[in-house]
Design a protein around this motif. Structure first.
Motif, PDB file in Angstrom:
ATOM      1  N   HIS A   1       0.831  -1.205   0.000  1.00  0.00           N
ATOM      2  CA  HIS A   1       0.000   0.000   0.000  1.00  0.00           C
ATOM      3  C   HIS A   1       0.869   1.259   0.000  1.00  0.00           C
ATOM      4  O   HIS A   1       2.017   1.233   0.423  1.00  0.00           O
ATOM      5  N   GLU A   2       0.262   2.324  -0.445  1.00  0.00           N
ATOM      6  CA  GLU A   2       0.938   3.619  -0.589  1.00  0.00           C
ATOM      7  C   GLU A   2       1.457   4.162   0.757  1.00  0.00           C
ATOM      8  O   GLU A   2       0.892   3.840   1.809  1.00  0.00           O
ATOM      9  N   VAL A   3       2.464   5.011   0.688  1.00  0.00           N
ATOM     10  CA  VAL A   3       2.959   5.694   1.900  1.00  0.00           C
ATOM     11  C   VAL A   3       1.825   6.590   2.417  1.00  0.00           C
ATOM     12  O   VAL A   3       1.322   7.430   1.676  1.00  0.00           O
ATOM     13  N   PRO A   4       1.401   6.405   3.683  1.00  0.00           N
ATOM     14  CA  PRO A   4       0.320   7.260   4.200  1.00  0.00           C
ATOM     15  C   PRO A   4       0.720   8.737   4.191  1.00  0.00           C
ATOM     16  O   PRO A   4       1.898   9.076   4.362  1.00  0.00           O
ATOM     17  N   PHE A   5      -0.266   9.552   4.005  1.00  0.00           N
ATOM     18  CA  PHE A   5      -0.089  11.002   3.879  1.00  0.00           C
ATOM     19  C   PHE A   5       0.767  11.599   5.015  1.00  0.00           C
ATOM     20  O   PHE A   5       1.635  12.423   4.769  1.00  0.00           O
ATOM     21  N   LEU A   6       0.585  11.093   6.248  1.00  0.00           N
ATOM     22  CA  LEU A   6       1.326  11.641   7.392  1.00  0.00           C
ATOM     23  C   LEU A   6       2.840  11.490   7.246  1.00  0.00           C
ATOM     24  O   LEU A   6       3.598  12.283   7.791  1.00  0.00           O
ATOM     25  N   TYR A   7       3.267  10.436   6.547  1.00  0.00           N
ATOM     26  CA  TYR A   7       4.705  10.128   6.526  1.00  0.00           C
ATOM     27  C   TYR A   7       5.396  10.594   5.255  1.00  0.00           C
ATOM     28  O   TYR A   7       6.580  10.404   5.089  1.00  0.00           O
ATOM     29  N   LYS A   8       4.621  11.211   4.357  1.00  0.00           N
ATOM     30  CA  LYS A   8       5.212  11.598   3.069  1.00  0.00           C
ATOM     31  C   LYS A   8       6.339  12.623   3.224  1.00  0.00           C
ATOM     32  O   LYS A   8       7.218  12.699   2.371  1.00  0.00           O
ATOM     33  N   ASP A   9       6.312  13.383   4.303  1.00  0.00           N
ATOM     34  CA  ASP A   9       7.376  14.378   4.513  1.00  0.00           C
ATOM     35  C   ASP A   9       8.666  13.747   5.037  1.00  0.00           C
ATOM     36  O   ASP A   9       9.648  14.442   5.236  1.00  0.00           O
ATOM     37  N   PHE A  10       8.639  12.444   5.288  1.00  0.00           N
ATOM     38  CA  PHE A  10       9.803  11.822   5.921  1.00  0.00           C
ATOM     39  C   PHE A  10      10.458  10.760   5.040  1.00  0.00           C
ATOM     40  O   PHE A  10      11.191   9.918   5.538  1.00  0.00           O
ATOM     41  N   ILE A  11      10.186  10.785   3.730  1.00  0.00           N
ATOM     42  CA  ILE A  11      10.714   9.696   2.896  1.00  0.00           C
ATOM     43  C   ILE A  11      12.071  10.044   2.268  1.00  0.00           C
ATOM     44  O   ILE A  11      12.648   9.216   1.567  1.00  0.00           O
ATOM     45  N   CYS A  12      12.576  11.241   2.553  1.00  0.00           N
ATOM     46  CA  CYS A  12      13.948  11.610   2.173  1.00  0.00           C
ATOM     47  C   CYS A  12      14.226  11.337   0.685  1.00  0.00           C
ATOM     48  O   CYS A  12      15.322  10.880   0.335  1.00  0.00           O
ATOM     49  N   GLY A  13      13.247  11.568  -0.158  1.00  0.00           N
ATOM     50  CA  GLY A  13      13.466  11.436  -1.603  1.00  0.00           C
ATOM     51  C   GLY A  13      13.512   9.999  -2.105  1.00  0.00           C
ATOM     52  O   GLY A  13      13.790   9.772  -3.287  1.00  0.00           O
ATOM     53  N   GLU A  14      13.243   9.017  -1.250  1.00  0.00           N
ATOM     54  CA  GLU A  14      13.283   7.618  -1.705  1.00  0.00           C
ATOM     55  C   GLU A  14      12.110   7.322  -2.644  1.00  0.00           C
ATOM     56  O   GLU A  14      11.041   7.915  -2.527  1.00  0.00           O
ATOM     57  N   THR A  15      12.340   6.373  -3.547  1.00  0.00           N
ATOM     58  CA  THR A  15      11.298   5.928  -4.473  1.00  0.00           C
ATOM     59  C   THR A  15      10.536   4.763  -3.844  1.00  0.00           C
ATOM     60  O   THR A  15      11.151   3.761  -3.472  1.00  0.00           O
ATOM     61  N   PHE A  16       9.227   4.900  -3.714  1.00  0.00           N
ATOM     62  CA  PHE A  16       8.388   3.814  -3.205  1.00  0.00           C
ATOM     63  C   PHE A  16       7.573   3.244  -4.360  1.00  0.00           C
ATOM     64  O   PHE A  16       6.849   3.970  -5.033  1.00  0.00           O
ATOM     65  N   LEU A  17       7.713   1.934  -4.590  1.00  0.00           N
ATOM     66  CA  LEU A  17       7.014   1.275  -5.696  1.00  0.00           C
ATOM     67  C   LEU A  17       5.960   0.313  -5.145  1.00  0.00           C
ATOM     68  O   LEU A  17       6.116  -0.220  -4.043  1.00  0.00           O
ATOM     69  N   PRO A  18       4.885   0.070  -5.911  1.00  0.00           N
ATOM     70  CA  PRO A  18       3.860  -0.886  -5.450  1.00  0.00           C
ATOM     71  C   PRO A  18       4.358  -2.334  -5.509  1.00  0.00           C
ATOM     72  O   PRO A  18       4.864  -2.784  -6.542  1.00  0.00           O
ATOM     73  N   ALA A  19       4.245  -3.029  -4.385  1.00  0.00           N
ATOM     74  CA  ALA A  19       4.790  -4.394  -4.278  1.00  0.00           C
ATOM     75  C   ALA A  19       4.108  -5.357  -5.248  1.00  0.00           C
ATOM     76  O   ALA A  19       4.733  -6.308  -5.718  1.00  0.00           O
ATOM     77  N   ASP A  20       2.835  -5.105  -5.556  1.00  0.00           N
ATOM     78  CA  ASP A  20       2.121  -6.042  -6.429  1.00  0.00           C
ATOM     79  C   ASP A  20       2.663  -6.071  -7.853  1.00  0.00           C
ATOM     80  O   ASP A  20       2.464  -7.044  -8.574  1.00  0.00           O
ATOM     81  N   ASP A  21       3.348  -4.993  -8.257  1.00  0.00           N
ATOM     82  CA  ASP A  21       3.876  -4.941  -9.628  1.00  0.00           C
ATOM     83  C   ASP A  21       5.355  -5.289  -9.684  1.00  0.00           C
ATOM     84  O   ASP A  21       5.942  -5.315 -10.766  1.00  0.00           O
TER      85      ASP A  21
END
Ligand SMILES: [Mn+2]
Length: 335
Positions: free
Chosen positions: A67-87
């Protein structure tokens, strides 16, 4: 005891496994997998792990989640790329899991395609080792605390934004250092993270002062519905059908509402009974103390959970279920 507390290792038992793991990183391609419906510990740990892998020479690093990065934590991802695990199906990558007690917690797809991850970093007591390197410390209060501790133990420097991500991980899993497992080490790691640049006031604003108006309206309805029973020992609130539409909120906004009922002085068992659109009731139970074992109440209705937080589903209509539920709670509390 060493005079300088910095000579003390936070996780001495995992030191060797961690060093061995770091030696295998150079030139590799890694997908850092977290669990489904990721929380703050999961996201913060993924971000810190991605940083660590790159620092030790990994050629390519991505983060993957069902599942997607929840809105609360989007400011803390330090520019990392998050991809959907199902794909995700690139077999030139190795998987590293963080905060996943079970490989299936990543996703069906990943656990089928990558049955043996390169490493697993976790703090769940239920973790049965499933990776080549298993760095598991059940006494750590967050996977983020484990990663932070291991980096401190090995004098691995990291920038302030990574300190912030790890601080978020620790705060979310310990409810701001207040859970019953919060120990001195949690405070020491928090202090070292602040020293490394974590900003408690800023994190607090970003995590706790971002309520949505719709959720506040939902909370208002929930609070309005609260009823006290058995001399104030049990508090029950309901969410009727249609409440999300009426308040401009969504189902996820009901997370944590039951805590308001539990927080009332004298309440031993709190419940949120939600009327489901398809019929039946979804129940969430909380107690102040683990000894109350609300999981045993949930089990009476086919549910389960933890001693102080549990849930269940019943097929019965709310009006019929409510009195039955009260009777069961009274029996459990021997009222
Ligand atoms: Mn965790």
């Amino acid at each position: 005891m060493p005079n300088n507390p910095k000579d003390k290792k936070f996780f001495p038992n995992s030191g060797a496994a961690f060093s061995d793991f770091l030696k295998t990183v150079r030139g590799g391609k890694f997908a850092v997998a977290g669990h489904m419906r990721p929380d703050g510990d999961c996201i913060g740990s993924q971000v810190a792990m991605a940083f660590l892998l790159r620092k030790f020479g990994a050629e390519s690093v991505v983060c993957i989640n069902k599942h997607e990065v929840p809105f609360l934590y989007k400011d803390f991802i330090c520019g990392e790329t998050f991809l959907p695990a199902d794909d995700f199906c690139d077999k030139s990558f190795e998987i590293i899991t963080v905060d996943c007690a079970d490989l299936k917690r990543t996703s069906e797809n990943l656990s089928a395609l990558f049955p043996t991850p390169a490493a697993c970093f976790d703090h769940h007591v239920s973790n049965k080792p499933y990776a080549r390197a298993n760095i598991i410390e059940p006494s750590a209060t967050a996977t983020g605390a484990l990663l932070a501790g291991l980096m401190f133990d090995n004098n691995i420097d990291f920038p302030p934004e990574i300190a912030n991500a790890l601080y978020v991980a620790l705060m979310m899993d310990t409810r701001q250092l207040t859970t019953s497992n919060t120990d001195l080490r949690s405070f020491e790691i928090a202090s070292r993270l602040v020293e490394a640049g974590a900003d408690p006031a800023e994190v607090s604003i970003k995590l706790y002062q971002r309520e949505k108006f719709g959720r506040m309206k939902l909370l208002a309805e929930f609070l309005q519905s609260l009823e006290m029973h058995f001399g104030g020992r049990v508090c029950v609130g309901v969410l009727p059908c249609g409440v999300y539409e009426r308040t401009g909120s969504c189902k996820e906004d009901s997370d944590g509402l039951v805590d308001y009922a539990r927080n009332i002085d004298g309440v031993e068992v709190a419940a949120l009974l939600e009327e489901l659109p398809e019929g039946g009731v979804k129940g969430s139970l909380r107690s102040k103390r683990p000894e109350t074992r609300v999981n045993e109440i949930a089990a009476l209705f086919g549910g389960g959970g933890h001693f102080a937080a549990a849930g269940f589903n019943s097929g019965k209509p709310l009006a019929e279920f409510y009195p039955e539920f009260l009777k069961a709670v009274a029996q459990h509390l021997k009222i």
